[in-house]
Design a protein around this motif. Sequence first.
Motif, mmCIF file in Angstrom:
data_model
loop_
_atom_site.group_PDB
_atom_site.id
_atom_site.type_symbol
_atom_site.label_atom_id
_atom_site.label_comp_id
_atom_site.label_asym_id
_atom_site.label_seq_id
_atom_site.Cartn_x
_atom_site.Cartn_y
_atom_site.Cartn_z
ATOM 1 N N ASN A 1 11.515 12.663 22.356
ATOM 2 C CA ASN A 1 11.364 13.562 23.497
ATOM 3 C C ASN A 1 12.666 14.283 23.810
ATOM 4 N N ASP A 2 13.802 13.599 23.592
ATOM 5 C CA ASP A 2 15.093 14.246 23.826
ATOM 6 C C ASP A 2 15.305 15.390 22.848
ATOM 7 N N ILE A 3 14.978 15.155 21.563
ATOM 8 C CA ILE A 3 15.181 16.193 20.557
ATOM 9 C C ILE A 3 14.304 17.404 20.857
ATOM 10 N N ALA A 4 13.077 17.149 21.334
ATOM 11 C CA ALA A 4 12.155 18.252 21.618
ATOM 12 C C ALA A 4 12.532 19.010 22.882
ATOM 13 N N HIS A 5 13.402 18.429 23.704
ATOM 14 C CA HIS A 5 13.772 19.067 24.966
ATOM 15 C C HIS A 5 14.622 20.302 24.703
ATOM 16 N N SER A 6 14.278 21.417 25.384
ATOM 17 C CA SER A 6 14.981 22.678 25.129
ATOM 18 C C SER A 6 16.453 22.623 25.534
ATOM 19 N N GLY A 7 16.794 21.753 26.487
ATOM 20 C CA GLY A 7 18.183 21.664 26.941
ATOM 21 C C GLY A 7 18.919 20.481 26.364
ATOM 22 N N PHE A 8 18.517 20.039 25.147
ATOM 23 C CA PHE A 8 19.105 18.834 24.553
ATOM 24 C C PHE A 8 20.617 18.981 24.369
ATOM 25 N N VAL A 9 21.054 20.027 23.685
ATOM 26 C CA VAL A 9 22.491 20.214 23.423
ATOM 27 C C VAL A 9 23.270 20.423 24.715
ATOM 28 N N PRO A 10 22.818 21.268 25.667
ATOM 29 C CA PRO A 10 23.556 21.382 26.936
ATOM 30 C C PRO A 10 23.673 20.069 27.684
ATOM 31 N N ARG A 11 22.660 19.200 27.604
ATOM 32 C CA ARG A 11 22.747 17.903 28.290
ATOM 33 C C ARG A 11 23.848 17.043 27.677
ATOM 34 N N ILE A 12 23.915 17.019 26.327
ATOM 35 C CA ILE A 12 24.968 16.249 25.663
ATOM 36 C C ILE A 12 26.336 16.816 26.024
ATOM 37 N N THR A 13 26.459 18.135 25.994
ATOM 38 C CA THR A 13 27.732 18.780 26.316
ATOM 39 C C THR A 13 28.149 18.468 27.740
ATOM 40 N N ARG A 14 27.207 18.503 28.688
ATOM 41 C CA ARG A 14 27.536 18.226 30.085
ATOM 42 C C ARG A 14 28.043 16.794 30.253
ATOM 43 N N ARG B 1 10.388 15.472 13.180
ATOM 44 C CA ARG B 1 10.783 16.664 13.935
ATOM 45 C C ARG B 1 11.913 17.416 13.243
ATOM 46 N N LEU B 2 11.982 17.263 11.895
ATOM 47 C CA LEU B 2 13.130 17.783 11.161
ATOM 48 C C LEU B 2 13.301 19.283 11.376
ATOM 49 N N GLU B 3 12.212 20.041 11.226
ATOM 50 C CA GLU B 3 12.329 21.493 11.269
ATOM 51 C C GLU B 3 12.789 21.980 12.638
ATOM 52 N N SER B 4 12.218 21.396 13.700
ATOM 53 C CA SER B 4 12.580 21.850 15.047
ATOM 54 C C SER B 4 13.921 21.277 15.509
ATOM 55 N N ALA B 5 14.314 20.088 14.965
ATOM 56 C CA ALA B 5 15.539 19.435 15.436
ATOM 57 C C ALA B 5 16.779 19.906 14.702
ATOM 58 N N LEU B 6 16.614 20.467 13.494
ATOM 59 C CA LEU B 6 17.777 20.792 12.663
ATOM 60 C C LEU B 6 18.758 21.747 13.344
ATOM 61 N N PRO B 7 18.327 22.834 14.010
ATOM 62 C CA PRO B 7 19.308 23.709 14.672
ATOM 63 C C PRO B 7 20.149 22.981 15.708
ATOM 64 N N ALA B 8 19.516 22.098 16.502
ATOM 65 C CA ALA B 8 20.261 21.356 17.516
ATOM 66 C C ALA B 8 21.246 20.391 16.869
ATOM 67 N N LEU B 9 20.849 19.733 15.768
ATOM 68 C CA LEU B 9 21.740 18.786 15.098
ATOM 69 C C LEU B 9 22.949 19.512 14.502
ATOM 70 N N ILE B 10 22.704 20.684 13.933
ATOM 71 C CA ILE B 10 23.827 21.463 13.381
ATOM 72 C C ILE B 10 24.779 21.879 14.497
ATOM 73 N N LEU C 1 18.122 13.834 3.111
ATOM 74 C CA LEU C 1 19.206 12.977 3.571
ATOM 75 C C LEU C 1 20.558 13.532 3.167
ATOM 76 N N SER C 2 20.645 14.102 1.969
ATOM 77 C CA SER C 2 21.929 14.613 1.496
ATOM 78 C C SER C 2 22.337 15.893 2.206
ATOM 79 N N SER C 3 21.362 16.635 2.765
ATOM 80 C CA SER C 3 21.687 17.913 3.397
ATOM 81 C C SER C 3 21.712 17.844 4.917
ATOM 82 N N LEU C 4 21.282 16.717 5.491
ATOM 83 C CA LEU C 4 21.262 16.613 6.950
ATOM 84 C C LEU C 4 22.675 16.446 7.501
ATOM 85 N N PRO C 5 22.940 16.978 8.701
ATOM 86 C CA PRO C 5 24.282 16.870 9.294
ATOM 87 C C PRO C 5 24.486 15.515 9.971
ATOM 88 N N ILE C 6 24.404 14.418 9.198
ATOM 89 C CA ILE C 6 24.568 13.080 9.753
ATOM 90 C C ILE C 6 25.813 12.443 9.174
#
Length: 864
Positions: A689-702, A726-735, A759-764
């Motif tokens: 649910n956190d990854i799907a949230h539109s404000g995920f990155v701003p919440r982490i930054t805050r 949720r790879l396709e929708s989560a990838l921009p936020a993870l990057i 796994l080799s291309s994910l930003p983990i």
Amino acid sequence: MTPTTPAATEPTPGVSAWLRLHRAFMPDYNGKATAYWWSVVLLGGFTLFVSLKTLAAAPATAWWQIAAGTAIAMLAGFFPVRIPRSKNSFAAGEVFIFLVLLMHGPAAATLAAAGEAAVSSWRTSRRWTSRIVSPAMAAVAMFAAGSLLQAALGVLQAHGLLSDATLMVVAMGVALLYFALNTVLATAVPLLKRNERLRVSALAGNFGWIGIAFAGSASVAALLFMTYQRSGIGVLMAAAPLLAMLLATLHLFFRQQESDELVRLSRIETSEREAEQAARHVRELEASERRFHSAFTHASIGMTLVSFDGRIVQANLALRTLLGLGVAEPTQRDFSEFVSAEDAALLEQPLARVRAGEIESFAIELRVRQAGGAVVPVAVHCSFFSEPGAAAPCLILQVQDVSARRRAEAGLQHLAFHDSLTGLPNRRRFHQHLVRAIERVGSTPRLQFGVLFLDFDRFKLINDSMGHTVGDDFLVRVARRIQDSVRPGDIVARLGGDEFAILAEDSDCEHYCTHLAERLLDVLRKPFAVAGTEITTSASIGITISTAGYARPEDVLRDADTAMYKAKAAGKARYALFDVGLHAEVSQRVRLEGDLRRALAAGQLSVAYQPLYRLADGQLSGFEALARWNHPELGVISPLTFIPIAEEAGLMVPLSDFVLGRACGRLKEWQRLGAGFAELTMQINISGNDIAHSGFVPRITRAIVEARLQPQHLILELTENILMARLESALPALIELQRLGVGLSVDDFGTGYSSLAHLSSLPIDSLKLDRSFVQKMQVGSKEAAVVRAVVQLGKSLGKSVIAEGIETPSQLDQLRDMGCDVGQGYVLSRPLPAELVTTLLERIAAKTSRGFQNTAFDRPVLFH
């Protein structure tokens, strides 16, 4: 004042107040018209000023006469006299204006003319520009004409030529001059607006009745003036009411003439309209008769005229075709002969009511039998029909073939009650079957029914990873496999998504339903070949039996759904029977959901911190933040209980924000306890649910900014299944988080379905090995081989490996020998409250200051 557009009234930056005023009051005035308007207004004002100054020395009696004449002129301006059969009118006030002119000179007449013009402009125009400029124009015109009159009378008197006749002629000429000047001044404004020149021919068109009226007003004023000179003011005062009565009579007479003319025109118009209506009515009747015969003959639906005894009088081609009759075949038969025997009474009953006069028309649907024997459903509409010249009225029947509509209705019925993808009954249809099953069990107690509620495990993963087309194909194949596994009398329905239900009736329904559930579990475990790929899945099945005493279908599905969730909670790919105790579990779950919502709002949750150690040297490397809930009545609630509740209730976002804020703040406090703690990290679990949230990155930054934490000291843990689903929708936020510097870790690695290519291309940055592999790990076991392979995989991908759930020294030694980077578990330390973490760090700092090296392998008893 004319209304202006918003653009003309709203203040614009940089625009002067003068320009805004011009836009508001003179939006249609160009430069020439504006200059002319101001010139006339200023000249008129100056003229009035000069007039008032000239009259300042006049005696009081003269002022009273001037005021009376001006008032009468202004009052007359409210009641103009309309000239019959003309668009022109004049105000009787001109008589008194000219009288004031003759009695007291041009200055007095200027005031009277300006007053009368002001009243007329207020009556005829709503624009302030017209209301201001009209009195000014009248003042200028009267002052000029009056001055000329005064000069002419002086010259005539000086030469001995002034007489009553010359006075009247001069007064009439000056009146015409006044009218001409006023007309020119007024006409100039619209001409300047349109940039047109004044044409004498157009100006001459304005004379006529109005010019004659002005000349007549001047002659009347001259007569009154001469009377005044001979008899004094008394005669004039007596003549004024008579003049008013004369003008009023003239006004009323003209109005009566207009009214009579309107009545005459109205009568002529009414007579013409009635004659036209009568002619049109005749034409319409003739056209209507032609249209009816044309429509009857060429209508696409069957039409027939039927006598009151049911005999067909006339039938069109469409009806002959519908009944299967030839074009030349006689139709002098009873219409009921063509009606299906089963529907004969259906037609006869309303026909009898029409014959009896109870109703005038009716519409029914019935079946007719064609000449070849085929039966066709038709819609019949019957009403009275009376044709001009006919001996007796008859009935007209419209007969329309509704076979296509019946087929469409059947198709719509199927669509309304069946799933469009699988063709199975839908939820609405299943409810109807359940209602009938409940009624049958109520009337026959020995009967039983059972409902199986199926939900597929990991269907969302299939949809997200392979696409909705593959998911739909999978559901079709699943539906077919379920149908092949049930008896012919069982009802299989798709309730929505990947949820299916089966209704089975039997005398021993519990035995049959459990046996069916076992068979379905075996059948559904077999791989499905979809889009060239073999898909293996499983289902969780909930079962409820009618012995629970159901009265509503909603209760049946609710309990079957509850049992299905019990099967999922027990490990999926199994079935569970509903029992009354599950209601208590559901109630408890609902209660916990409300309590958790209130606890989050009140800040009553806490965070525990499990230390992580580097296995190579035993040094503390960081902590994992774990949410804890100590219920005021129920005591400690396990995260395995309240985390799923938070996910289902939509509380994961506030819960994650709470843990983020609390853990980041604590980490910053602990980093300040000593130089050796500056690089400690904090690992926090993140839900889907956190990854799907539109404000995920701003919440982490805050959270990072509020704690003044370095981004690289925060590591977010995402489970393998959530990440891949949720790879396709989560990838921009993870990057974006990786660019920010936040660490990312795959939690529970080895239990999901991630691909090595992803796994080799994910930003983990790290892989966290699932505790199930560590806890079963023995020397030489398969689990140990899997762990060793994961450690080597992590090293080859450049990612650190974290082992969780280390509970024995043997497991710790094996992981260290394999080269695992970081570990956590009870053998190292249990999750600690914040106060004990501070104590742990203070002890480490104290031992370090004395020259000792504190490692996890010392295993201090305090933290176990």
